[in-house]
Scaffold this active site. Sequence first.
Site, PDB file in Angstrom:
ATOM      1  N   TYR A 180       6.583   2.863   2.391  1.00  0.00           N
ATOM      2  CA  TYR A 180       5.968   1.561   2.086  1.00  0.00           C
ATOM      3  C   TYR A 180       4.855   1.313   3.084  1.00  0.00           C
ATOM      4  O   TYR A 180       5.046   1.503   4.289  1.00  0.00           O
ATOM      5  CB  TYR A 180       7.017   0.460   2.181  1.00  0.00           C
ATOM      6  CG  TYR A 180       6.494  -0.949   1.933  1.00  0.00           C
ATOM      7  CD1 TYR A 180       6.497  -1.894   2.961  1.00  0.00           C
ATOM      8  CD2 TYR A 180       6.021  -1.331   0.691  1.00  0.00           C
ATOM      9  CE1 TYR A 180       6.018  -3.193   2.743  1.00  0.00           C
ATOM     10  CE2 TYR A 180       5.547  -2.625   0.463  1.00  0.00           C
ATOM     11  CZ  TYR A 180       5.559  -3.543   1.502  1.00  0.00           C
ATOM     12  OH  TYR A 180       5.082  -4.825   1.280  1.00  0.00           O
ATOM     13  N   ASP A 191       1.212   5.903   9.132  1.00  0.00           N
ATOM     14  CA  ASP A 191       1.505   4.469   9.148  1.00  0.00           C
ATOM     15  C   ASP A 191       2.623   4.252  10.175  1.00  0.00           C
ATOM     16  O   ASP A 191       3.791   4.501   9.887  1.00  0.00           O
ATOM     17  CB  ASP A 191       1.944   4.027   7.745  1.00  0.00           C
ATOM     18  CG  ASP A 191       2.304   2.553   7.732  1.00  0.00           C
ATOM     19  OD1 ASP A 191       2.379   1.980   6.630  1.00  0.00           O
ATOM     20  OD2 ASP A 191       2.531   1.977   8.819  1.00  0.00           O
ATOM     21  N   LYS A 241       3.346  -5.188  13.656  1.00  0.00           N
ATOM     22  CA  LYS A 241       4.632  -5.640  14.191  1.00  0.00           C
ATOM     23  C   LYS A 241       4.653  -5.770  15.719  1.00  0.00           C
ATOM     24  O   LYS A 241       4.194  -6.762  16.264  1.00  0.00           O
ATOM     25  CB  LYS A 241       5.747  -4.724  13.679  1.00  0.00           C
ATOM     26  CG  LYS A 241       5.910  -4.789  12.133  1.00  0.00           C
ATOM     27  CD  LYS A 241       7.072  -3.981  11.653  1.00  0.00           C
ATOM     28  CE  LYS A 241       7.008  -3.791  10.150  1.00  0.00           C
ATOM     29  NZ  LYS A 241       7.687  -4.843   9.378  1.00  0.00           N
TER      30      LYS A 241
HETATM   31  P1  KE4 Z   1       3.065  -6.350   6.679  1.00  0.00           P
HETATM   32  O1  KE4 Z   1       1.919  -6.574   5.707  1.00  0.00           O
HETATM   33  O2  KE4 Z   1       4.392  -6.816   6.094  1.00  0.00           O
HETATM   34  O3  KE4 Z   1       2.783  -6.934   8.076  1.00  0.00           O
HETATM   35  O4  KE4 Z   1       3.203  -4.788   6.920  1.00  0.00           O
HETATM   36  C1  KE4 Z   1       3.356  -3.945   5.830  1.00  0.00           C
HETATM   37  C2  KE4 Z   1       4.020  -2.650   6.276  1.00  0.00           C
HETATM   38  C3  KE4 Z   1       3.242  -1.527   6.439  1.00  0.00           C
HETATM   39  N1  KE4 Z   1       3.777  -0.351   6.846  1.00  0.00           N
HETATM   40  C4  KE4 Z   1       5.095  -0.251   7.107  1.00  0.00           C
HETATM   41  C5  KE4 Z   1       5.661   1.068   7.547  1.00  0.00           C
HETATM   42  C6  KE4 Z   1       5.943  -1.371   6.959  1.00  0.00           C
HETATM   43  O5  KE4 Z   1       7.279  -1.243   7.205  1.00  0.00           O
HETATM   44  C7  KE4 Z   1       5.401  -2.596   6.540  1.00  0.00           C
HETATM   45  C8  KE4 Z   1       6.258  -3.839   6.333  1.00  0.00           C
HETATM   46  N2  KE4 Z   1       7.648  -3.678   6.579  1.00  0.00           N
HETATM   47  C9  KE4 Z   1       8.516  -4.555   5.831  1.00  0.00           C
HETATM   48  C10 KE4 Z   1       9.963  -4.194   6.150  1.00  0.00           C
HETATM   49  N3  KE4 Z   1      10.326  -2.951   5.691  1.00  0.00           N
HETATM   50  C11 KE4 Z   1       8.231  -5.992   6.146  1.00  0.00           C
HETATM   51  C12 KE4 Z   1       9.287  -6.956   5.682  1.00  0.00           C
HETATM   52  C13 KE4 Z   1       8.850  -7.725   4.471  1.00  0.00           C
HETATM   53  O6  KE4 Z   1       8.188  -7.135   3.581  1.00  0.00           O
HETATM   54  O7  KE4 Z   1       9.208  -8.925   4.419  1.00  0.00           O
END
Ligand code: KE4
Length: 431
Positions: A147, A242, A270
């Site tokens: 993801y 990523d 994060k």
């Molecule tokens: P954000 O747009 O949520 O800040 O980041 C996206 C993203 C990009 N790359 C990786 C590897 C990620 O894990 C994420 C976002 N992680 C999720 C949890 N698996 C965020 C939680 C959510 O979607 O509420």
Amino acid sequence: MKKNKYKNSKKYFIAAKKVIPGGVNSPVRAFSSVGCDPLFISKARGAYVYDADANKYIDYVLSWGPMILGHADKRINKGIVKTLKNGTSFGAPTKKEIELAELITKIYPSIDKVRLVSSGTEAAMSAIRLARGYTGKDKIIKFEGCYHGHSDSLLVKAGSGAATFGVPSSAGVTKTVSRDTIVIPFNDFEGLKKVIKKEKNNIACVILEPVPANMGVILPQDNFLKKVRELTAKTNIILIFDEVITGFRLALGGAQELFNVHSDITVLGKIIGGGFPIGAFGGRAEIMNFISPSGPVYQAGTLSGNPVAVTAGINTIKILRNNKGTYKLLETKGKHIEEGMRKIINKSHHKIVMHRAGSLFTLFFAESDLKNYSDVLKCDLKKFARFFRGMLARGVYLSPSQFEANFISVKHDLGDIDRTLKAARDVLCKL
Ligand code: KE4
């Protein structure tokens, strides 16, 4: 879940659903895949969160990764308060942005220049556009179950929220967009080779989570990262790691440091915001100079490099960097919970597979080991949901999805982990 124990969370959820889609501002928070209403959190300290009914939990979500120092760290809060006094956002460059960029470029040898944005999604989306602009090629390769946020070309078989809902791609993503995204199973190096051979010069980049955490924690096998690096270098394809989750978590220098494999572009988020909205993408100067205003690839953001988020990020990274034993400590904690869980699993009749990478771990309710997303789909999701609810009732807040990772902070002490293990033993013998 007993009604009165969660009275306020239930009340808030009803009110939230009237004015917010699904009652939440991010799907996985809805607890839809674990068969109970979500907790509304009122405060957090160290390794603990407290819900709206003042129930206390050992927190393994940690805001999905950022809170590696634990919640409400006094040193981080002090720095933010000081910054707040001088204003919160100017839409103009500030000295602190240079400091954060210099910290990141010093810690990641593959990054000469970095652009700050406001989320991991924005960072990954911009990294893809940069790879396309720099190479002049359109197609991208991603791995099923990885993801990278919710931008259209990456919401093809995403592995986070979408997978939790069993919907591997999202409504609203057009066929034309998804046509340029090729999806192959993680750990399938032969499959990658075949696609690159077939697609020859149309591929701009390969993007992956070096240690995927969005289909649960899946470990790269048989030197997978090194082989992907060598193949993409040989075929002029930009490699994007990523590291939104793995960056500053698996090691200070992320998976790149741990596996000694360096990507062309790195996506971060994060932890580098210390709990505030942030994302970043960086790489060699010759690539990053393609980003506007120094180059033709447009990218922009009102709150990019926000002084409050940047202050929290700088202080978080400095604390991680200056406390040498941090990652050894996280490894000790991770090892402790893994060894404890393995003993419990061996004595249990339930089929459970535990994967761990440093302070990241997942308990898969699966018959055999897992190497990719289709393996994870075979997990017993109903049993996972019962386990999750049982742990929650015992004051342990695990990630509310089989397709997510659990996170350990420096504030989780061995007592917290032993209480977690005791709860797990108790739940499993009643499951
Ligand atoms: P954000 O747009 O949520 O800040 O980041 C996206 C993203 C990009 N790359 C990786 C590897 C990620 O894990 C994420 C976002 N992680 C999720 C949890 N698996 C965020 C939680 C959510 O979607 O509420």
